[in-house]
Scaffold this active site. Structure first.
Site, PDB file in Angstrom:
ATOM      1  N   GLN A 136       0.899  -1.159   0.000  1.00  0.00           N
ATOM      2  CA  GLN A 136       0.000   0.000   0.000  1.00  0.00           C
ATOM      3  C   GLN A 136       0.936   1.207   0.000  1.00  0.00           C
ATOM      4  O   GLN A 136       1.478   1.566   1.032  1.00  0.00           O
ATOM      5  CB  GLN A 136      -0.917  -0.016   1.228  1.00  0.00           C
ATOM      6  CG  GLN A 136      -1.712   1.274   1.434  1.00  0.00           C
ATOM      7  CD  GLN A 136      -2.529   1.702   0.221  1.00  0.00           C
ATOM      8  OE1 GLN A 136      -3.265   0.911  -0.352  1.00  0.00           O
ATOM      9  NE2 GLN A 136      -2.382   2.953  -0.208  1.00  0.00           N
ATOM     10  N   GLY A 269     -10.622   0.704  -0.303  1.00  0.00           N
ATOM     11  CA  GLY A 269     -10.176   0.376  -1.642  1.00  0.00           C
ATOM     12  C   GLY A 269      -8.982   1.227  -1.998  1.00  0.00           C
ATOM     13  O   GLY A 269      -8.769   2.294  -1.408  1.00  0.00           O
ATOM     14  N   MET A 270      -8.174   0.736  -2.942  1.00  0.00           N
ATOM     15  CA  MET A 270      -7.032   1.501  -3.436  1.00  0.00           C
ATOM     16  C   MET A 270      -6.986   1.324  -4.945  1.00  0.00           C
ATOM     17  O   MET A 270      -6.962   0.200  -5.457  1.00  0.00           O
ATOM     18  CB  MET A 270      -5.739   1.018  -2.765  1.00  0.00           C
ATOM     19  CG  MET A 270      -4.478   1.703  -3.290  1.00  0.00           C
ATOM     20  SD  MET A 270      -4.462   3.485  -2.930  1.00  0.00           S
ATOM     21  CE  MET A 270      -3.594   4.099  -4.368  1.00  0.00           C
ATOM     22  N   GLU A 271      -6.922   2.470  -5.625  1.00  0.00           N
ATOM     23  CA  GLU A 271      -7.106   2.518  -7.084  1.00  0.00           C
ATOM     24  C   GLU A 271      -5.862   2.109  -7.882  1.00  0.00           C
ATOM     25  O   GLU A 271      -5.529   2.768  -8.877  1.00  0.00           O
ATOM     26  CB  GLU A 271      -7.535   3.945  -7.471  1.00  0.00           C
ATOM     27  CG  GLU A 271      -6.481   5.056  -7.228  1.00  0.00           C
ATOM     28  CD  GLU A 271      -6.525   5.685  -5.849  1.00  0.00           C
ATOM     29  OE1 GLU A 271      -6.968   5.028  -4.890  1.00  0.00           O
ATOM     30  OE2 GLU A 271      -6.104   6.857  -5.714  1.00  0.00           O
ATOM     31  N   HIS A 295     -16.072   4.079  -6.817  1.00  0.00           N
ATOM     32  CA  HIS A 295     -15.090   5.094  -6.435  1.00  0.00           C
ATOM     33  C   HIS A 295     -13.721   4.781  -7.052  1.00  0.00           C
ATOM     34  O   HIS A 295     -13.102   5.638  -7.689  1.00  0.00           O
ATOM     35  CB  HIS A 295     -15.015   5.158  -4.909  1.00  0.00           C
ATOM     36  CG  HIS A 295     -14.009   6.127  -4.373  1.00  0.00           C
ATOM     37  ND1 HIS A 295     -14.347   7.410  -3.993  1.00  0.00           N
ATOM     38  CD2 HIS A 295     -12.676   6.015  -4.177  1.00  0.00           C
ATOM     39  CE1 HIS A 295     -13.251   8.039  -3.580  1.00  0.00           C
ATOM     40  NE2 HIS A 295     -12.228   7.214  -3.673  1.00  0.00           N
ATOM     41  N   GLU A 296     -13.274   3.550  -6.885  1.00  0.00           N
ATOM     42  CA  GLU A 296     -11.943   3.197  -7.407  1.00  0.00           C
ATOM     43  C   GLU A 296     -11.941   3.211  -8.935  1.00  0.00           C
ATOM     44  O   GLU A 296     -10.936   3.600  -9.550  1.00  0.00           O
ATOM     45  CB  GLU A 296     -11.470   1.845  -6.858  1.00  0.00           C
ATOM     46  CG  GLU A 296     -11.504   1.705  -5.314  1.00  0.00           C
ATOM     47  CD  GLU A 296     -10.882   2.863  -4.546  1.00  0.00           C
ATOM     48  OE1 GLU A 296     -10.011   3.563  -5.085  1.00  0.00           O
ATOM     49  OE2 GLU A 296     -11.290   3.083  -3.384  1.00  0.00           O
ATOM     50  N   HIS A 299     -11.376   6.698 -10.106  1.00  0.00           N
ATOM     51  CA  HIS A 299      -9.972   7.122 -10.029  1.00  0.00           C
ATOM     52  C   HIS A 299      -9.210   6.844 -11.335  1.00  0.00           C
ATOM     53  O   HIS A 299      -8.142   7.422 -11.554  1.00  0.00           O
ATOM     54  CB  HIS A 299      -9.245   6.400  -8.888  1.00  0.00           C
ATOM     55  CG  HIS A 299      -9.334   7.083  -7.553  1.00  0.00           C
ATOM     56  ND1 HIS A 299      -8.938   8.391  -7.353  1.00  0.00           N
ATOM     57  CD2 HIS A 299      -9.749   6.628  -6.338  1.00  0.00           C
ATOM     58  CE1 HIS A 299      -9.098   8.700  -6.065  1.00  0.00           C
ATOM     59  NE2 HIS A 299      -9.592   7.660  -5.431  1.00  0.00           N
ATOM     60  N   GLU A 318      -9.387  13.113  -4.705  1.00  0.00           N
ATOM     61  CA  GLU A 318     -10.489  12.460  -3.990  1.00  0.00           C
ATOM     62  C   GLU A 318     -11.840  13.170  -4.136  1.00  0.00           C
ATOM     63  O   GLU A 318     -12.874  12.518  -4.247  1.00  0.00           O
ATOM     64  CB  GLU A 318     -10.125  12.251  -2.511  1.00  0.00           C
ATOM     65  CG  GLU A 318      -8.918  11.333  -2.293  1.00  0.00           C
ATOM     66  CD  GLU A 318      -9.107   9.901  -2.820  1.00  0.00           C
ATOM     67  OE1 GLU A 318     -10.254   9.500  -3.099  1.00  0.00           O
ATOM     68  OE2 GLU A 318      -8.078   9.197  -2.969  1.00  0.00           O
ATOM     69  N   ASP A 375      -0.049  11.130   5.771  1.00  0.00           N
ATOM     70  CA  ASP A 375      -0.920  10.257   6.578  1.00  0.00           C
ATOM     71  C   ASP A 375      -1.518  11.009   7.769  1.00  0.00           C
ATOM     72  O   ASP A 375      -2.591  10.656   8.254  1.00  0.00           O
ATOM     73  CB  ASP A 375      -0.151   9.031   7.109  1.00  0.00           C
ATOM     74  CG  ASP A 375       0.194   8.040   6.010  1.00  0.00           C
ATOM     75  OD1 ASP A 375      -0.301   8.211   4.867  1.00  0.00           O
ATOM     76  OD2 ASP A 375       0.976   7.109   6.280  1.00  0.00           O
ATOM     77  N   TYR A 383     -12.392  14.659   0.460  1.00  0.00           N
ATOM     78  CA  TYR A 383     -13.440  13.880  -0.201  1.00  0.00           C
ATOM     79  C   TYR A 383     -14.751  14.664  -0.207  1.00  0.00           C
ATOM     80  O   TYR A 383     -15.346  14.904  -1.261  1.00  0.00           O
ATOM     81  CB  TYR A 383     -13.696  12.553   0.542  1.00  0.00           C
ATOM     82  CG  TYR A 383     -12.566  11.564   0.498  1.00  0.00           C
ATOM     83  CD1 TYR A 383     -11.429  11.713   1.292  1.00  0.00           C
ATOM     84  CD2 TYR A 383     -12.637  10.441  -0.321  1.00  0.00           C
ATOM     85  CE1 TYR A 383     -10.411  10.778   1.266  1.00  0.00           C
ATOM     86  CE2 TYR A 383     -11.616   9.492  -0.347  1.00  0.00           C
ATOM     87  CZ  TYR A 383     -10.505   9.677   0.446  1.00  0.00           C
ATOM     88  OH  TYR A 383      -9.492   8.749   0.409  1.00  0.00           O
ATOM     89  N   ARG A 561      -9.275  -2.088   8.407  1.00  0.00           N
ATOM     90  CA  ARG A 561      -9.711  -0.895   7.674  1.00  0.00           C
ATOM     91  C   ARG A 561      -9.812   0.292   8.629  1.00  0.00           C
ATOM     92  O   ARG A 561     -10.612   0.283   9.579  1.00  0.00           O
ATOM     93  CB  ARG A 561     -11.071  -1.178   7.027  1.00  0.00           C
ATOM     94  CG  ARG A 561     -11.534  -0.077   6.125  1.00  0.00           C
ATOM     95  CD  ARG A 561     -12.815  -0.468   5.409  1.00  0.00           C
ATOM     96  NE  ARG A 561     -13.241   0.605   4.540  1.00  0.00           N
ATOM     97  CZ  ARG A 561     -14.390   0.629   3.882  1.00  0.00           C
ATOM     98  NH1 ARG A 561     -15.232  -0.393   4.009  1.00  0.00           N
ATOM     99  NH2 ARG A 561     -14.700   1.640   3.111  1.00  0.00           N
ATOM    100  N   MET A 562      -8.978   1.318   8.366  1.00  0.00           N
ATOM    101  CA  MET A 562      -8.864   2.423   9.325  1.00  0.00           C
ATOM    102  C   MET A 562     -10.143   3.232   9.464  1.00  0.00           C
ATOM    103  O   MET A 562     -10.362   3.856  10.491  1.00  0.00           O
ATOM    104  CB  MET A 562      -7.694   3.325   8.944  1.00  0.00           C
ATOM    105  CG  MET A 562      -6.356   2.643   9.181  1.00  0.00           C
ATOM    106  SD  MET A 562      -5.009   3.807   9.057  1.00  0.00           S
ATOM    107  CE  MET A 562      -4.938   4.032   7.307  1.00  0.00           C
TER     108      MET A 562
HETATM  109  N1  BES Z   1      -6.886   6.477  -2.677  1.00  0.00           N
HETATM  110  C1  BES Z   1      -7.756   6.185  -1.613  1.00  0.00           C
HETATM  111  C2  BES Z   1      -7.104   5.459  -0.471  1.00  0.00           C
HETATM  112  C3  BES Z   1      -5.925   6.181   0.133  1.00  0.00           C
HETATM  113  C4  BES Z   1      -5.928   7.531   0.332  1.00  0.00           C
HETATM  114  C5  BES Z   1      -4.819   5.464   0.519  1.00  0.00           C
HETATM  115  C6  BES Z   1      -4.812   8.170   0.877  1.00  0.00           C
HETATM  116  C7  BES Z   1      -3.726   6.092   1.063  1.00  0.00           C
HETATM  117  C8  BES Z   1      -3.721   7.455   1.248  1.00  0.00           C
HETATM  118  C9  BES Z   1      -8.975   5.374  -2.074  1.00  0.00           C
HETATM  119  O1  BES Z   1      -9.405   5.683  -3.360  1.00  0.00           O
HETATM  120  C10 BES Z   1     -10.125   5.722  -1.172  1.00  0.00           C
HETATM  121  O2  BES Z   1     -10.469   6.863  -1.097  1.00  0.00           O
HETATM  122  N2  BES Z   1     -10.725   4.731  -0.524  1.00  0.00           N
HETATM  123  C11 BES Z   1     -11.885   4.915   0.305  1.00  0.00           C
HETATM  124  C12 BES Z   1     -13.106   4.584  -0.518  1.00  0.00           C
HETATM  125  C13 BES Z   1     -14.331   5.394  -0.211  1.00  0.00           C
HETATM  126  C14 BES Z   1     -14.137   6.872  -0.180  1.00  0.00           C
HETATM  127  C15 BES Z   1     -15.457   5.031  -1.168  1.00  0.00           C
HETATM  128  C16 BES Z   1     -11.735   4.005   1.501  1.00  0.00           C
HETATM  129  O3  BES Z   1     -10.691   3.345   1.616  1.00  0.00           O
HETATM  130  O4  BES Z   1     -12.612   3.945   2.344  1.00  0.00           O
HETATM  131 ZN    ZN Z   2     -10.245   7.590  -3.446  1.00  0.00          ZN
END
Ligand code: BES
Ligand code: ZN
Length: 608
Positions: A136, A269-271, A295-296, A299, A318, A375, A383, A561-562
């Site tokens: 990641q 998710g990660m795109e 969402h992904e 991206h 985002e 981070d 978002y 999942r954070m």
């Molecule tokens: N690109 C992000 C995840 C991310 C952001 C990883 C910043 C590391 C640093 C991904 O597209 C994302 O936004 N995931 C969300 C999805 C949700 C907004 C639909 C998630 O993980 O919850």
């Molecule tokens: Zn995203």
């Protein structure tokens, strides 16, 4: 603090002087040592003739040798550590030979504690037999995998040859090339990414993976225990993909595969291009969480084609992505569903502004990250405030029929590039120069002022109405009269249940008999839908309901999942009586977490 480099406060690299154009990885995974070792070849070009060194980002990498591929000559290099910029890793400086174009070969190894990799023991996988590793790299962890210009302001193409034990399979954010080559106990997988990508989009995973085709350009990969479930849950991927193309323009990445990771994956998710990574918590059984896939997919244009120049402009990635995600939802399920989701986003935005404080600079759309790790700036603000801004702009210029052609033009103009907010602003103002309404936009407030946005759109409330009614019923219900539990949630969709529970979280502590009754009737802490379970656990924790402590601990120990673990640990922290138990639990489990999770939760728990 001065920026580390002119275009990016979080990278030492200088692609404005000498740029890496292509990378070739030749690496082997060593599960015993928890490292990758081998080499990378960087194809490099001078931008400025007088430049005589290449600056790269590294973090905990063991560099063995650096040479000029053409001549084999060793190149002088050093890794510079600077205490005050420790979180950004070390600056690697390579002296360049004469000339303008080079291929530089670096032999190296990663470290077992690489921030961007998680090495899982068999026990942490569904199959329990084989180990697993996944990456990641967003925001700035690619530097813990490979020496690179770890900034979204630069883009590279890449190819890779990755070897692993032959029972396992490698997947990457690229197109697989040919069949794996097997010899003795090792298999080698090859990949090519022909579209230039920023470093954080390099991605790989290795595990006992099965694959199922789910669409003309999509395959889902997962451990065999969850492969069927995954194929079913994500069966609508091609429909979402086509809808996204209809909104955004052609999909340039060839394939759109999915990798369903083990539960410790820290994001929803990660795109990663060609291969979105997702958490197994999306497996709700009823496809109710597939907006994350939408969402992904979005991206693929916003973020992966048009990219934020650095993480100060993260909302360009985002905010636009949420905007497209919700347009996909609207196309597939109607405007009312779109507005219901947008209203949910507004709830999240209000919660986040309240939690961070309305004067907190991190609640601005564009943030300052000098000396700040991305981070530490991560939140829902880019978002959801980004979404509200775009929704405001869309309405102002005349609605979707005017704004969508603009968006396509914007994507087409800036594809394969990395841009700042000012570039977007200028492009928007040029495009709408004849539209008098744009004069009233208060850019300064929208972009740079903290707190809630200056204008809140008026969303359709028809799907929300039932949620509001149920909420009133619940809050007004007198739990003394146990016998007549007035409250049925059967008529609500999963999405409505989720919104209802979030609104109850925001209504503060609830009487415990009410929660017991609800649990008894609906078996809430056993539901499969992770969003519902998460919100339910939070209601219990906020209400200081002892019976919820163990289910909540089990949940955060299982799921990385954070989006879930951070609020739950914060609720634990706020409940003084259980705080020590939660901290003890965290300390016991942090070795099983990815670095970003442990690092973030440590701060949430005020341990750092
Ligand atoms: N690109 C992000 C995840 C991310 C952001 C990883 C910043 C590391 C640093 C991904 O597209 C994302 O936004 N995931 C969300 C999805 C949700 C907004 C639909 C998630 O993980 O919850
Ligand atoms: Zn995203």
């Amino acid at each position: 603090m001065a920026p580390l480099s002119p275009n990016d406060p979080n990278s030492f690299s200088r692609p404005d002087l000498v740029v890496v154009k292509h990378m070739k990885f030749v690496l082997g995974a060593d599960f015993k040592e928890k490292i990758f070792s081998g080499y990378v070849e960087l194809t490099v070009e001078k931008i400025v003739d007088s430049a005589d060194e290449l600056v790269l980002d590294t973090q905990e990498l063991h560099i063995q040798s650096v040479s000029d591929k053409a001549t084999g000559a060793a190149l002088q290099h050093e890794q510079v550590n600077d205490e005050k910029n420790k979180v950004f890793g070390s600056k690697m400086i390579i002296k360049l030979p004469a000339g303008n174009k080079f291929v530089i070969k670096i032999d190296y190894k990663t470290s077992p504690s690489a921030t961007g990799l998680q090495w899982l023991l068999p026990a942490q996988t569904a199959g329990k037999v084989h180990p697993y590793v996944f990456s990641q790299f967003q925001a700035i962890a690619a530097r813990s995998f490979v020496p690179c210009q770890d900034t979204p302001s630069a883009k590279i193409t890449y190819e890779a040859e990755i070897s692993c034990p032959k029972e396992l399979k490698v997947v990457m954010s690229a197109i697989p090339v040919g069949d794996p080559i097997e010899n003795d106990s090792v298999k080698m997988y090859s990949f090519k990414q022909k579209v230039p990508v920023q470093s954080y989009l390099i991605a790989l995973a290795i595990g006992a993976l099965e694959s199922r085709k789910i669409g003309p350009r999509s395959t889902v990969h997962a451990e065999k225990e969850i492969i069927e479930e995954s194929a079913k849950e994500f069966a609508d991927t091609e429909t979402q993909l086509k809808t996204a193309e209809d909104i955004c323009g052609p999909y340039v990445w060839g394939i759109y595969d999915l990798l369903v990771l083990p539960p410790s994956f820290p994001f929803g998710g990660m795109e990663n291009p060609c291969l979105t990574f997702v958490t197994p918590t999306l497996l709700a059984g009823d496809r109710s969480l597939v907006n994350v896939i939408g969402h992904e997919i979005a991206h693929s244009w916003t973020g992966n084609l048009v990219t934020n120049v650095n993480f100060e402009h993260f909302w360009l990635n985002e905010g636009f992505t949420v905007f497209i995600e919700r347009k996909i939802l609207g196309r597939l399920h109607g405007e009312k569903v779109l507005d219901f989701a947008a209203y949910g986003g507004l709830t999240t935005l209000k919660d986040t502004v309240k939690q961070l404080g309305e004067l907190n600079p991190l609640t601005s759309l564009v943030v300052k990250l000098d000396g700040v790790h991305p981070d530490d700036s991560f939140s829902s603000i880019p978002y959801e405030k980004g979404y509200v801004f775009l929704r405001y702009l869309e309405k102002l210029v005349g609605g979707p029929s005017v704004f969508e052609p603009f968006l396509r033009k914007y994507f087409d103009t800036y594809k394969y590039k990395s841009i700042s907010t000012d570039v977007f602003k200028k492009f928007f103002l040029d495009y709408f120069a004849a539209n008098a309404a744009v004069k009233e936009i208060d850019w300064e407030t929208w972009l740079y002022k903290p707190g809630m946005p200056p204008v809140i759109p008026d969303y359709d409330k028809s799907i929300l109405d039932l949620v509001t009614k149920k909420k009133e019923e619940f809050l007004n219900w007198n739990s003394e009269r146990r016998a007549n539990f007035p409250f049925s949630i059967d008529e609500l969709s999963s999405e409505q249940k989720i919104q209802l529970l979030h609104e109850i979280v925001n209504s503060g502590p609830q009487p415990i008999p009410k929660l017991q009754m609800w649990e008894h009737t609906w078996n809430m802490s056993k539901v499969q839908n992770a969003e519902i379970k998460f919100a339910w656990l939070r209601i219990g924790l906020i209400s200081k309901w002892k019976d919820i402590v163990q289910p909540a601990l089990d949940f955060v120990n299982d799921v990385g999942r954070m989006k879930y673990t951070r609020p739950i640990y914060r609720d634990f922290y706020a409940w003084e009586e259980v705080r020590p138990q939660a901290i003890e639990n965290f300390n016991r489990h942090k070795k099983f977490m990815m670095h970003v999770s442990a690092f973030t939760l440590e701060k949430d728990l005020h341990l750092k």
